[in-house]
Each structure stands twice: as C-alpha cells, then as structure tokens.
Scaffold this motif. Sequence first.
Motif, PDB file in Angstrom:
ATOM      1  N   LEU A 165      28.744  24.023  53.850  1.00 22.36           N
ATOM      2  CA  LEU A 165      27.933  22.810  53.891  1.00 22.36           C
ATOM      3  C   LEU A 165      26.467  23.188  53.641  1.00 22.36           C
ATOM      4  O   LEU A 165      25.916  24.034  54.345  1.00 22.36           O
ATOM      5  N   VAL A 166      25.879  22.572  52.633  1.00 19.33           N
ATOM      6  CA  VAL A 166      24.478  22.823  52.285  1.00 19.33           C
ATOM      7  C   VAL A 166      23.701  21.551  52.599  1.00 19.33           C
ATOM      8  O   VAL A 166      24.071  20.469  52.137  1.00 19.33           O
ATOM      9  N   ALA A 167      22.640  21.671  53.386  1.00 20.07           N
ATOM     10  CA  ALA A 167      21.921  20.474  53.809  1.00 20.07           C
ATOM     11  C   ALA A 167      20.446  20.524  53.459  1.00 20.07           C
ATOM     12  O   ALA A 167      19.744  21.479  53.810  1.00 20.07           O
ATOM     13  N   ASP A 168      19.998  19.482  52.787  1.00 21.71           N
ATOM     14  CA  ASP A 168      18.567  19.220  52.647  1.00 21.71           C
ATOM     15  C   ASP A 168      18.152  18.515  53.939  1.00 21.71           C
ATOM     16  O   ASP A 168      18.519  17.363  54.186  1.00 21.71           O
ATOM     17  N   MET A 169      17.407  19.241  54.773  1.00 20.08           N
ATOM     18  CA  MET A 169      17.006  18.722  56.084  1.00 20.08           C
ATOM     19  C   MET A 169      15.505  18.436  56.124  1.00 20.08           C
ATOM     20  O   MET A 169      14.881  18.445  57.193  1.00 20.08           O
ATOM     21  N   SER A 170      14.934  18.181  54.933  1.00 15.02           N
ATOM     22  CA  SER A 170      13.469  18.092  54.838  1.00 15.02           C
ATOM     23  C   SER A 170      12.853  17.128  55.836  1.00 15.02           C
ATOM     24  O   SER A 170      11.804  17.402  56.405  1.00 15.02           O
ATOM     25  N   SER A 171      13.485  15.964  56.032  1.00 18.83           N
ATOM     26  CA  SER A 171      12.788  14.956  56.829  1.00 18.83           C
ATOM     27  C   SER A 171      13.323  14.821  58.248  1.00 18.83           C
ATOM     28  O   SER A 171      12.886  13.933  58.972  1.00 18.83           O
ATOM     29  N   ASN A 172      14.237  15.708  58.659  1.00 18.00           N
ATOM     30  CA  ASN A 172      14.571  15.657  60.091  1.00 18.00           C
ATOM     31  C   ASN A 172      14.826  17.014  60.734  1.00 18.00           C
ATOM     32  O   ASN A 172      15.267  17.084  61.889  1.00 18.00           O
ATOM     33  N   ILE A 173      14.486  18.083  60.028  1.00 19.73           N
ATOM     34  CA  ILE A 173      14.608  19.407  60.655  1.00 19.73           C
ATOM     35  C   ILE A 173      13.744  19.441  61.915  1.00 19.73           C
ATOM     36  O   ILE A 173      12.671  18.831  61.968  1.00 19.73           O
ATOM     37  N   LEU A 174      14.239  20.080  62.951  1.00 20.67           N
ATOM     38  CA  LEU A 174      13.521  20.250  64.223  1.00 20.67           C
ATOM     39  C   LEU A 174      13.299  18.951  65.002  1.00 20.67           C
ATOM     40  O   LEU A 174      12.583  18.941  66.003  1.00 20.67           O
ATOM     41  N   SER A 175      13.904  17.854  64.528  1.00 20.47           N
ATOM     42  CA  SER A 175      13.723  16.595  65.247  1.00 20.47           C
ATOM     43  C   SER A 175      14.911  16.298  66.144  1.00 20.47           C
ATOM     44  O   SER A 175      14.839  15.438  67.014  1.00 20.47           O
ATOM     45  N   GLU A 176      16.015  16.981  65.899  1.00 19.17           N
ATOM     46  CA  GLU A 176      17.204  16.816  66.729  1.00 19.17           C
ATOM     47  C   GLU A 176      17.956  18.127  66.717  1.00 19.17           C
ATOM     48  O   GLU A 176      17.777  18.960  65.819  1.00 19.17           O
ATOM     49  N   VAL A 177      18.802  18.307  67.716  1.00 16.93           N
ATOM     50  CA  VAL A 177      19.523  19.573  67.844  1.00 16.93           C
ATOM     51  C   VAL A 177      20.659  19.610  66.828  1.00 16.93           C
ATOM     52  O   VAL A 177      21.465  18.676  66.746  1.00 16.93           O
ATOM     53  N   TYR A 178      20.698  20.654  66.035  1.00 17.60           N
ATOM     54  CA  TYR A 178      21.824  20.911  65.135  1.00 17.60           C
ATOM     55  C   TYR A 178      22.427  22.263  65.478  1.00 17.60           C
ATOM     56  O   TYR A 178      21.705  23.192  65.862  1.00 17.60           O
ATOM     57  N   ASP A 179      23.736  22.357  65.292  1.00 22.19           N
ATOM     58  CA  ASP A 179      24.426  23.631  65.437  1.00 22.19           C
ATOM     59  C   ASP A 179      24.387  24.308  64.070  1.00 22.19           C
ATOM     60  O   ASP A 179      25.138  23.944  63.161  1.00 22.19           O
ATOM     61  N   VAL A 180      23.504  25.274  63.930  1.00 17.60           N
ATOM     62  CA  VAL A 180      23.294  25.922  62.626  1.00 17.60           C
ATOM     63  C   VAL A 180      24.603  26.514  62.090  1.00 17.60           C
ATOM     64  O   VAL A 180      24.834  26.554  60.879  1.00 17.60           O
ATOM     65  N   ALA A 181      25.475  26.935  62.993  1.00 20.34           N
ATOM     66  CA  ALA A 181      26.742  27.553  62.573  1.00 20.34           C
ATOM     67  C   ALA A 181      27.626  26.595  61.762  1.00 20.34           C
ATOM     68  O   ALA A 181      28.545  27.038  61.069  1.00 20.34           O
ATOM     69  N   ARG A 182      27.333  25.295  61.825  1.00 19.11           N
ATOM     70  CA  ARG A 182      28.109  24.335  61.022  1.00 19.11           C
ATOM     71  C   ARG A 182      27.708  24.387  59.538  1.00 19.11           C
ATOM     72  O   ARG A 182      28.401  23.820  58.683  1.00 19.11           O
ATOM     73  N   PHE A 183      26.610  25.040  59.240  1.00 18.42           N
ATOM     74  CA  PHE A 183      26.048  24.994  57.886  1.00 18.42           C
ATOM     75  C   PHE A 183      26.138  26.350  57.183  1.00 18.42           C
ATOM     76  O   PHE A 183      26.040  27.397  57.821  1.00 18.42           O
ATOM     77  N   GLY A 184      26.325  26.281  55.861  1.00 17.29           N
ATOM     78  CA  GLY A 184      26.166  27.475  55.049  1.00 17.29           C
ATOM     79  C   GLY A 184      24.699  27.701  54.745  1.00 17.29           C
ATOM     80  O   GLY A 184      24.182  28.817  54.838  1.00 17.29           O
ATOM     81  N   VAL A 185      24.025  26.605  54.384  1.00 23.26           N
ATOM     82  CA  VAL A 185      22.604  26.668  54.024  1.00 23.26           C
ATOM     83  C   VAL A 185      21.903  25.415  54.564  1.00 23.26           C
ATOM     84  O   VAL A 185      22.440  24.310  54.473  1.00 23.26           O
ATOM     85  N   ILE A 186      20.726  25.631  55.125  1.00 21.57           N
ATOM     86  CA  ILE A 186      19.826  24.525  55.486  1.00 21.57           C
ATOM     87  C   ILE A 186      18.505  24.800  54.780  1.00 21.57           C
ATOM     88  O   ILE A 186      18.015  25.926  54.814  1.00 21.57           O
ATOM     89  N   TYR A 187      17.955  23.784  54.131  1.00 20.84           N
ATOM     90  CA  TYR A 187      16.602  23.969  53.586  1.00 20.84           C
ATOM     91  C   TYR A 187      15.774  22.733  53.869  1.00 20.84           C
ATOM     92  O   TYR A 187      16.307  21.642  54.088  1.00 20.84           O
ATOM     93  N   ALA A 188      14.465  22.932  53.899  1.00 25.08           N
ATOM     94  CA  ALA A 188      13.573  21.819  54.234  1.00 25.08           C
ATOM     95  C   ALA A 188      12.176  22.078  53.695  1.00 25.08           C
ATOM     96  O   ALA A 188      11.587  23.130  53.965  1.00 25.08           O
ATOM     97  N   GLY A 189      11.650  21.131  52.940  1.00 22.44           N
ATOM     98  CA  GLY A 189      10.230  21.147  52.596  1.00 22.44           C
ATOM     99  C   GLY A 189       9.456  20.996  53.902  1.00 22.44           C
ATOM    100  O   GLY A 189       9.891  20.294  54.808  1.00 22.44           O
ATOM    101  N   ALA A 190       8.304  21.648  53.981  1.00 23.79           N
ATOM    102  CA  ALA A 190       7.629  21.749  55.283  1.00 23.79           C
ATOM    103  C   ALA A 190       6.800  20.534  55.666  1.00 23.79           C
ATOM    104  O   ALA A 190       6.466  20.350  56.832  1.00 23.79           O
ATOM    105  N   GLN A 191       6.466  19.687  54.710  1.00 24.21           N
ATOM    106  CA  GLN A 191       5.385  18.721  54.943  1.00 24.21           C
ATOM    107  C   GLN A 191       5.745  17.521  55.808  1.00 24.21           C
ATOM    108  O   GLN A 191       4.930  16.624  55.978  1.00 24.21           O
ATOM    109  N   LYS A 192       6.957  17.496  56.358  1.00 24.95           N
ATOM    110  CA  LYS A 192       7.307  16.384  57.254  1.00 24.95           C
ATOM    111  C   LYS A 192       7.319  16.833  58.714  1.00 24.95           C
ATOM    112  O   LYS A 192       6.624  16.260  59.522  1.00 24.95           O
ATOM    113  N   ASN A 193       8.093  17.853  59.013  1.00 26.35           N
ATOM    114  CA  ASN A 193       8.195  18.237  60.425  1.00 26.35           C
ATOM    115  C   ASN A 193       7.754  19.659  60.711  1.00 26.35           C
ATOM    116  O   ASN A 193       7.966  20.147  61.825  1.00 26.35           O
TER     117      ASN A 193
END
Length: 356
Positions: A165-193
């Motif tokens: 599972l690859v997730a674009d988390m740009s606009s909600n990274i660090l805003s809620e708890v995610y279990d990183v182990a569910r993902f292959g890749v998480i990426y996020a542009g920094a300018q939101k959170n």
Amino acid sequence: MKRVYNFSPGPSMLALPVLEQVQKDLVSYGDTGMSVMEMSHRSKMYQAIFDEAVALLRKLMDVPDGYKVLFLQGGATQQFSAVPLNLMQHGRADYVDSGNFAHLASVEAQRYGEVRIAGTSRADGYTYVPDVDVSPEADYVHITTNNTIYGTRYTQLPDTKGVPLVADMSSNILSEVYDVARFGVIYAGAQKNIGPAGLCVLIVREDLLGRANPLCPKLLNWQVQADADSMYNTPNTFAIYVAKLGFEWLLAQGGVSAIERVNVEKAQLLYDFLDESRLFKPTAQRAFRSRMNVTFVTGDADKDAQFVKEATAAGLVNLKGHRSVGGMRASIYNAMPVEGVRALVDFMKRFEAQNA
Ligand SMILES: *Cc1c(COP(=O)(O)O)cnc(C)c1O
C-alpha cells in the motif's frame, strides 16, 4: 502586525513557537556563528539537526525497524513520478481515484505502465472515498489518505491482500495515528502538517528498495537516497531544520494521539455548526468527512465571495475553496489552534444572522 488565523490549504500555518525559534536562530544557530542556511550539509552541526529530525519523525509516527525515513525534494508531486519509477517492477499498478491529487498521481503513473483504477468517485464530484478492489497482480496500490481539495478522508484503510500500500499522506500526516506497518510507502509534501514547501518526507519499507526502473533518475531513486541518507545531493537543509522544530513542537503537545484528539474536536466544532446552519452546507459525504479540510458552500457564488471577503477583513484568511470546486474550504491542520476554529464558527454565525 497581528497574526491572522490562516486557513490556507498549503503552504499553511506553522505553530508560532516554531516561527519564533526560527527567528531566534536565524542569524546564528546556537554558538555556531552562522545561520542554518549557511551550514554545510556535511558538517557535524548540520548532521546533528538532520539526525534529530529523522529520529523525531520516527518517534512521532512510531516507525518500525525495517523502514527508512527519507527527506526528499520536489514536493509530493515529484513522488507521483518516483513511485512508479521505483515500484512498477511488472508494469502494473492500482490507483484509487478519490480526488484531484489522486487523479494526477494516476495519470502520471500511466506514463510508466498499466494503471488500473481500483476505485473512483470522480463521476460523483469526489464527495466520498470509493470502495477499493485491489488486483493481486498489482505491483502496488496507491491511495491518498486525505483529499485536500474535496475534504474527504479514508476512515478505514483498504485490504490490499498483501499488495504493498502506497499512500500520499500530504494533507493528514501526523494529524492522526496510523500504523506504519500497514504501508509499503508513505510520502507527504511538507507544507501542510510538517514545515516549508518543497520538502517531501518518504517512509519506505526496506524490501521495496532496489526495484527501480533502470531509467529512474538518480535523484528519484529511493535506494540511492537511502544509501546516501537523503544526501545524494544537497538536501533542503533549512526546511528540514524547520520541520525538526515542528516535530519538537508536536511532541511537546503530547504527540500524534494527543493532537488527533484536538483535531477531532476542531473538526467537530465546524461540522456541528454546518449541520445546523440555515445558510452553509457541508459538501463532503458525512461518513468521509476530512478533519483537515472542511469544505462548504452557501449555494450562491456571490454570497460565497462576500463571505470570504468579510472573513478576510475579520482576520480569518484563505477560506476560498479550490478553483475547481468553488465555495469555501477551511484547512485546519495541526498548527491551527482550537481558538482559530472557534473564531471562524463565531464569525459564520454572525454572517448567517445577517445574510440567511
Ligand atoms: C498538496 C498536495 C499535493 C501536492 O504537493 P506539492 O508539494 O505541491 O507537490 C499532493 N497530494 C496531496 C494529497 C496534497 O494535499
């Protein structure tokens, strides 16, 4: 000048203590006699800042062993190209078309292989997150955890049956708890959170490295960047430093689970008002409402424009909806205090009393 409540979708508000620390450090960082902007990225003093930034992000997201954390450039959009270039080993990927950025990511991936749409809400104006049906043949499945423009979010991650599972988390990274182990890749542009624009955070499971297309540009190759600890070339040193201060601030707030509670409260304040309003209507389907981007309309474009104008005059700025959807959008990322949302709701009540 007095600071405003900035509801911008991105770049967006940073926490005031972060900005103040930047100001303090700007001309001379600690006793170094130089600005962070003037430091060699290979220097000991900068390496310490960088290592701390990585360590803090790992701590905040509880990133398990077996994942690399990279600080890249080119924003989230560069990863729309990098994801297929790094992962499309067999030339097939699934994409969920749940919003504007999700759509752009899928269109870019089509340049590199066969893209199957594993779910879409495009025909319905992206007012909800579609059901996802993953093909077991896919090299990966790409989702966008929060749809910034339409104001929707996944309330449940799809079952990918072992497909990364690859997730674009740009606009909600660090805003809620995610279990990183569910993902292959998480990426996020920094300018939101996270911090300044241009920086992109990428968290990748190590077994997914080393699969890149031979034509993948070196700078986009995650293996190359992982081997070089994100410093194959000069990284965005200043943005990483500001991000580090943001991570420290978040940790001081109690970390992600604590800010998640605040975010739920902020979103609830706005949606509760919208649900009762005689003038404003929320646009996202209830079950998929974003906690970061709250979209709403009056149903009358002139009134929308009047609202945005009067709100701006009252110190509540950047409430205009995205040009592709119109109406209003209040982006209430981590750095937006509850007081900012209260001020907005109070203003909306007054506007409603005068205009409904
Ligand atoms: C803002 C945003 C992007 C684009 O980010 P850039 O840093 O401008 O490339 C991509 N995806 C999502 C979900 C976003 O919110």
